[in-house]
Motif scaffolding. Structure first.
Motif, mmCIF file in Angstrom:
data_model
loop_
_atom_site.group_PDB
_atom_site.id
_atom_site.type_symbol
_atom_site.label_atom_id
_atom_site.label_comp_id
_atom_site.label_asym_id
_atom_site.label_seq_id
_atom_site.Cartn_x
_atom_site.Cartn_y
_atom_site.Cartn_z
ATOM 1 N N GLU A 199 16.472 10.941 -0.229
ATOM 2 C CA GLU A 199 16.104 9.750 0.521
ATOM 3 C C GLU A 199 14.928 10.059 1.455
ATOM 4 O OE1 GLU A 199 19.102 10.928 -0.274
ATOM 5 O OE2 GLU A 199 20.696 9.608 0.418
ATOM 6 N N ALA A 200 14.995 11.222 2.134
ATOM 7 C CA ALA A 200 13.917 11.604 3.053
ATOM 8 C C ALA A 200 12.617 11.852 2.287
ATOM 9 C CB ALA A 200 14.320 12.858 3.828
ATOM 10 N N THR A 201 12.713 12.570 1.184
ATOM 11 C CA THR A 201 11.514 12.862 0.395
ATOM 12 C C THR A 201 10.873 11.580 -0.112
ATOM 13 O OG1 THR A 201 12.319 15.031 -0.267
ATOM 14 C CG2 THR A 201 10.687 14.006 -1.707
ATOM 15 N N TYR A 202 11.703 10.639 -0.513
ATOM 16 C CA TYR A 202 11.171 9.377 -1.028
ATOM 17 C C TYR A 202 10.377 8.643 0.053
ATOM 18 C CZ TYR A 202 11.037 4.940 -3.561
ATOM 19 O OH TYR A 202 10.628 3.804 -4.200
ATOM 20 N N VAL A 203 10.919 8.606 1.274
ATOM 21 C CA VAL A 203 10.205 7.960 2.375
ATOM 22 C C VAL A 203 8.873 8.661 2.643
ATOM 23 C CG1 VAL A 203 10.251 7.528 4.870
ATOM 24 C CG2 VAL A 203 12.289 7.064 3.490
ATOM 25 N N VAL A 204 8.933 9.983 2.791
ATOM 26 C CA VAL A 204 7.732 10.740 3.157
ATOM 27 C C VAL A 204 6.674 10.657 2.054
ATOM 28 C CG1 VAL A 204 6.845 13.050 3.669
ATOM 29 C CG2 VAL A 204 9.053 12.327 4.608
ATOM 30 N N GLU A 205 7.077 10.860 0.826
ATOM 31 C CA GLU A 205 6.098 10.926 -0.263
ATOM 32 C C GLU A 205 5.546 9.564 -0.648
ATOM 33 O OE1 GLU A 205 4.745 13.970 -1.700
ATOM 34 O OE2 GLU A 205 5.499 14.233 0.343
ATOM 35 N N ARG A 206 6.316 8.516 -0.447
ATOM 36 C CA ARG A 206 5.741 7.184 -0.661
ATOM 37 C C ARG A 206 4.704 6.881 0.430
ATOM 38 N NH1 ARG A 206 4.209 4.841 -3.608
ATOM 39 N NH2 ARG A 206 4.750 2.653 -3.208
ATOM 40 N N LEU A 207 5.045 7.229 1.681
ATOM 41 C CA LEU A 207 4.086 6.996 2.773
ATOM 42 C C LEU A 207 2.805 7.800 2.558
ATOM 43 C CD1 LEU A 207 6.229 6.983 6.054
ATOM 44 C CD2 LEU A 207 4.937 5.067 5.094
ATOM 45 N N MET A 208 2.936 9.061 2.167
ATOM 46 C CA MET A 208 1.748 9.903 1.983
ATOM 47 C C MET A 208 0.871 9.336 0.864
ATOM 48 S SD MET A 208 1.863 12.249 4.292
ATOM 49 C CE MET A 208 0.718 13.547 3.800
ATOM 50 N N ASP A 209 1.501 8.850 -0.185
ATOM 51 C CA ASP A 209 0.734 8.299 -1.302
ATOM 52 C C ASP A 209 -0.013 7.030 -0.895
ATOM 53 O OD1 ASP A 209 0.845 9.752 -3.803
ATOM 54 O OD2 ASP A 209 1.078 7.773 -4.740
ATOM 55 N N ILE A 210 0.681 6.151 -0.204
ATOM 56 C CA ILE A 210 0.048 4.893 0.214
ATOM 57 C C ILE A 210 -1.056 5.163 1.231
ATOM 58 C CG2 ILE A 210 0.466 2.732 1.456
ATOM 59 C CD1 ILE A 210 3.219 2.667 0.108
ATOM 60 N N ALA A 211 -0.796 6.089 2.154
ATOM 61 C CA ALA A 211 -1.814 6.412 3.154
ATOM 62 C C ALA A 211 -3.075 6.953 2.484
ATOM 63 C CB ALA A 211 -1.256 7.435 4.140
ATOM 64 N N ALA A 212 -2.894 7.848 1.511
ATOM 65 C CA ALA A 212 -4.055 8.401 0.812
ATOM 66 C C ALA A 212 -4.861 7.290 0.148
ATOM 67 C CB ALA A 212 -3.593 9.426 -0.220
ATOM 68 N N GLU B 120 -4.938 4.062 0.886
ATOM 69 C CA GLU B 120 -5.561 3.139 1.831
ATOM 70 C C GLU B 120 -6.679 3.796 2.634
ATOM 71 O OE1 GLU B 120 -2.515 1.071 4.003
ATOM 72 O OE2 GLU B 120 -1.715 0.153 2.163
ATOM 73 N N LEU B 121 -6.665 5.133 2.671
ATOM 74 C CA LEU B 121 -7.773 5.856 3.314
ATOM 75 C C LEU B 121 -8.866 6.212 2.312
ATOM 76 C CD1 LEU B 121 -5.647 8.242 5.549
ATOM 77 C CD2 LEU B 121 -7.266 6.529 6.403
ATOM 78 N N GLY B 122 -8.626 5.907 1.053
ATOM 79 C CA GLY B 122 -9.610 6.216 0.022
ATOM 80 C C GLY B 122 -9.692 7.699 -0.299
ATOM 81 N N GLU B 123 -8.609 8.411 -0.101
ATOM 82 C CA GLU B 123 -8.593 9.847 -0.375
ATOM 83 C C GLU B 123 -7.750 10.142 -1.609
ATOM 84 O OE1 GLU B 123 -8.035 12.637 2.722
ATOM 85 O OE2 GLU B 123 -8.711 11.280 4.301
#
Length: 784
Positions: free
Chosen positions: A372-385, A387-390
């Motif tokens: 559950e924790a990994t899913y939260v963190v890794e979804r956020l990291m993916d979306i952030a990347a 939306e930042l164009g990285e």
């Protein structure tokens, strides 16, 4: 030179008996005079029991007895205990059978004991229960709304606990100065465990000795014995022997003390005959503890350089109708503490609200909080990347905790012991030819093919410890492990371990450790587990703890064996103890390897004691209790490649690369098998599985026809590799690998599907990513 076993990819020694049908499971067992139990279960999610009429069932030929919850309570049976307590937590009673109300579909209201199983099942249908049906709620968020039906009088607002971790003010400040924030609302859906072997129990009571014996599908028989004897039945612990023979899978669902095994044990005394119960598959769906079921709001704050400044998470955790054995720990200490992932995040704040609903209780399921924790963190990291164009790989790399910062103290309590996250990422990227894959993805999109690449850089915490710390956090048990190593006069060895194998391959992996340490053939090593009558004590198998905790306990005992054997060898060799070397199963005087005593010769002398060191006790055995100094922290990078058909919404997994780091690997073949199984379960959650309740809290997915498990043709051939960063604080340097695949896979698959759907502007879809959901999302995106 003696054969080396540690690190060798050996086939499992136990497999021949399983694949030739010679395993012994609880349902295979029988006893003279055996009778059978069938449970009468509630068809309603919430109802008051007005009356229970046993008469018709009792008249049915072959029926011996019918018992209700009132019968058990009147005889002194107490509530099933909860093994993890949180401050301010509401703990309503949970009797093995409902007494006044039922609070979820499938709750037991009566048990029928009959001469055979079919008679018991038939008669169970003759028990008439008068119910006053009451409103029910299944959804965690709806249960918190004003006016929602209360599950328990003790928690009128349905709140079991409110828990938080991290620095709230510091996190708020990080968000105020963020260059970019990313917010995501997601559901980590409820899952239903489906081990090959359903739960089963058989109990016998001996009035001559006042002793009980329970054969049960348990991952931790000593814990079962302690909880059932001391807290529920009120009998001396040493009067209950619990045997857990071969067990066909658990995935966490066989950790807990369940009503059925308690009823069977109690009933064996009432009827004076051994009693057996085996779950039907549909019973398993409504009575085995479920997993996950989170509703989460998560946010990430990022600075202008793409460095993460902070994270805040708010989660509603659906606990079901009752607190299962370790339920409170799963969405708190095994979830909130893992939210730093592999990343250097200066501040994190997490709030969790544990909620009662009229559903089957929720507890640990493979990974237990960490997926559950990994899913939260890794979804956020993916979306952030995005939306930042990285690039998502480079965004993760930029935020990794660097190798020279270990041990690393996270802002959510844990101190990671060791890690090299960039090493695992680089290896995974290399295997999958990441840059070329991205180029191909662009080309194929021009052709109307929607390929997605998803990364998941996960962290896991295994071997929960030390006992003193977890006790201060609410655990009601120590989390050490024990091992007794007995060397027989011929030099053969029996190991009695408190760990329990139910598919993990302990009988092979533990034997490899012993054979390597003592320099003896692996055929000379026997591993005994799963019987409180032979194993002194143990905490069982869960949370990938067996190798780092159970294996380390064995090593400590082996060290004691070798120390004593060295004294005996020194006496036989007429040498000083410090001059004696032990190597490849032989003791010899330093510099004189041709003058030696074999381990077997020393073992024999330990029992003959004819030519023996004065003052030394005969015999050669040792026991140890190993309490780790810290968790171990496996990690890795998984990359999934999918193709989505935009016309049907169907997802096809094209490739799956897993690079895991679980420290030193005892048996690579077993480790790969664990990773394969874990990935399959993670893929199942991402694409297929999900418990579905209707508005009346009726479980609609209570059969294999309605609950979609992954099949072989849903999966590609996995590409598995490892990096090795040894655990620095246990004697084996191992970390645990049983859950890595499950923890990593859900995020990797979902990130891949979302990457494929990016051209449509689709940001997130909740799991399971069924063709229908994806097809609807594409259609809506095209219409927008």
């Amino acid at each position: 030179m003696a054969t080396r076993y540690f690190g060798v990819a050996m086939k499992r020694r136990e497999d021949p008996r399983f694949i030739t049908g010679r395993g012994t499971y609880v349902d295979d067992l029988t006893l003279p005079g055996l009778v059978y139990a069938a449970m009468v279960r509630s068809p309603h999610a919430h109802a008051r029991i007005q009356a229970i009429h046993k008469e018709k069932a009792l008249k049915h030929p072959g029926v011996i007895a019918v018992f209700t919850g009132k019968d058990m309570v009147d005889s002194g049976v107490k509530s099933l205990p909860c093994g993890w307590l949180l401050p301010g937590m509401k703990l309503p009673p949970h009797y093995p059978m409902a007494v006044d109300k039922v609070r979820h579909v499938g709750e037991i209201v009566a048990v029928v004991i009959a001469e055979d199983r079919y008679t018991a099942e038939d008669a169970a249908r003759l028990v008439e229960v008068e119910y006053e049906v009451l409103p029910a709620v299944a959804d965690g968020a709806k249960a918190l709304q004003p006016g929602a039906p209360a599950v328990h009088d003790e928690a009128p607002d349905n709140v079991c606990f409110r828990w938080s971790i991290g620095d709230k003010e510091k996190t708020e400040e990080a968000f105020r100065r963020a260059h970019k924030t990313v917010k995501l609302e997601l559901v980590n859906q409820r899952l239903i465990p489906n081990a090959i072997e359903p739960r089963a129990a058989m109990a016998q009571y001996n009035p001559a000795t006042d002793e009980y014996t329970l054969w049960v599908t348990s991952q931790n028989p000593h814990v079962h014995r302690l909880l059932m004897a001391a807290f529920v039945l009120g009998i001396p612990e040493h009067k209950l022997r619990v045997i857990s023979p071969d067990v066909g899978g658990g995935f966490g669902s066989k950790i807990f003390l369940y009503p059925e095994e308690t009823i069977v044990t109690w009933a064996a005394r009432q009827v004076g005959r051994p009693v057996k119960w085996t779950a039907r598959r549909m019973e398993s769906f409504v009575s085995d503890a479920h997993g996950r079921d989170h509703i989460t709001e998560a946010e990430l704050a990022v600075d202008e350089k793409g460095k993460v400044l902070g994270m805040r998470v708010k989660t509603i955790a659906n606990l079901g109708a009752y607190l299962s054995t370790f339920a409170p720990a799963i969405p708190t200490y095994l979830y909130g503490t893992l939210l730093s992932g592999q990343y250097e995040i200066p501040t994190i704040y997490c709030e969790v609200t544990g909620v009662f609903t009229h559903t089957t209780p929720v507890d640990a399921y493979r990974g237990a909080g960490r997926p559950e924790a990994t899913y939260v963190v890794e979804r956020l990291m993916d979306i952030a990347a995005r939306e930042l164009g990285e690039d998502p790989a480079e965004f993760r790399r930029k935020n990794f905790i660097p190798p020279d910062k270990f041990p690393y103290q996270t802002p959510v309590a844990l101190q990671y012991d060791s890690g090299n996250y960039e090493g695992a990422l680089n290896k995974a990227l290399e295997i999958i030819h990441y840059k070329e894959l991205r180029r191909q993805q662009e080309e194929l999109r021009k052709q109307g093919r929607y390929i997605g690449i998803g990364l998941s850089c996960y962290i896991e915490a295994c071997g929960i410890a030390p006992s003193q710390v977890v006790g201060s956090l609410g655990a009601q048990a120590g989390l050490w492990e024990s091992a007794l190593v007995r060397v027989h006069p011929t030099g053969k060895v029996t190991v009695y371990t408190g760990s329990h194998t139910h598919g993990q391959g302990h009988e092979t992996a533990f034997a490899q450790i012993v054979a390597d340490e003592l320099g003896i053939p692996i055929e000379d090593v026997e591993i005994v587990h799963g019987d409180t009558g032979s194993v002194p004590f143990g905490m069982g198998t869960y949370g990938s703890r067996s190798a780092p905790v159970g294996g380390s306990a064995i090593v400590l005992s082996l060290q004691k064996i070798k120390e004593k054997a060295r004294k005996i060898a020194a006496h036989l060799l007429e040498a000083a103890e410090e001059d004696v070397v032990f190597e490849d199963g032989k003791f010899y005087v330093k510099g004189v390897p041709d003058r030696f005593k074999t381990f077997q010769e020393v073992a024999l002398q330990a029992y003959l004691a004819h030519n023996y060191p004065p003052g030394l006790e005969p015999g050669l055995e040792a026991s140890s209790f190993y309490d780790p100094k810290n968790f171990t922290f496996p990690f890795g990078t998984h990359i999934c490649v999918v193709e989505v058909d935009p016309e049907t919404g169907k997802v096809k997994i094209l490739r799956y690369v897993a690079v895991d780091d679980a420290g030193r690997i005892i048996n690579p073949l077993i480790a790969e098998g664990q990773v394969h199984g874990g990935i399959a379960q993670g893929v199942g959650q991402a694409l297929l599985e999900g418990a579905v309740y209707d508005e009346n809290a009726q479980l609609l997915s209570a059969s294999m026809l309605d609950y979609a498990l992954p099949r072989a043709d849903d999966l590609p051939s996995f590409e598995i590799d490892h990096t090795v960063t040894p655990c620095p604080h246990n004697p084996l340097g191992v970390k645990g690998i049983g859950e890595t695949g499950t923890i990593a896979a859900t995020a990797a698959v979902v990130n891949a599907v979302m990457d494929a759907l990016a051209p449509f502007g689709i940001r997130h879809i909740d799991m399971p990513l069924t063709p229908e959901k994806i097809w609807r999302a594409i259609r809506e995106a095209r219409a927008a």
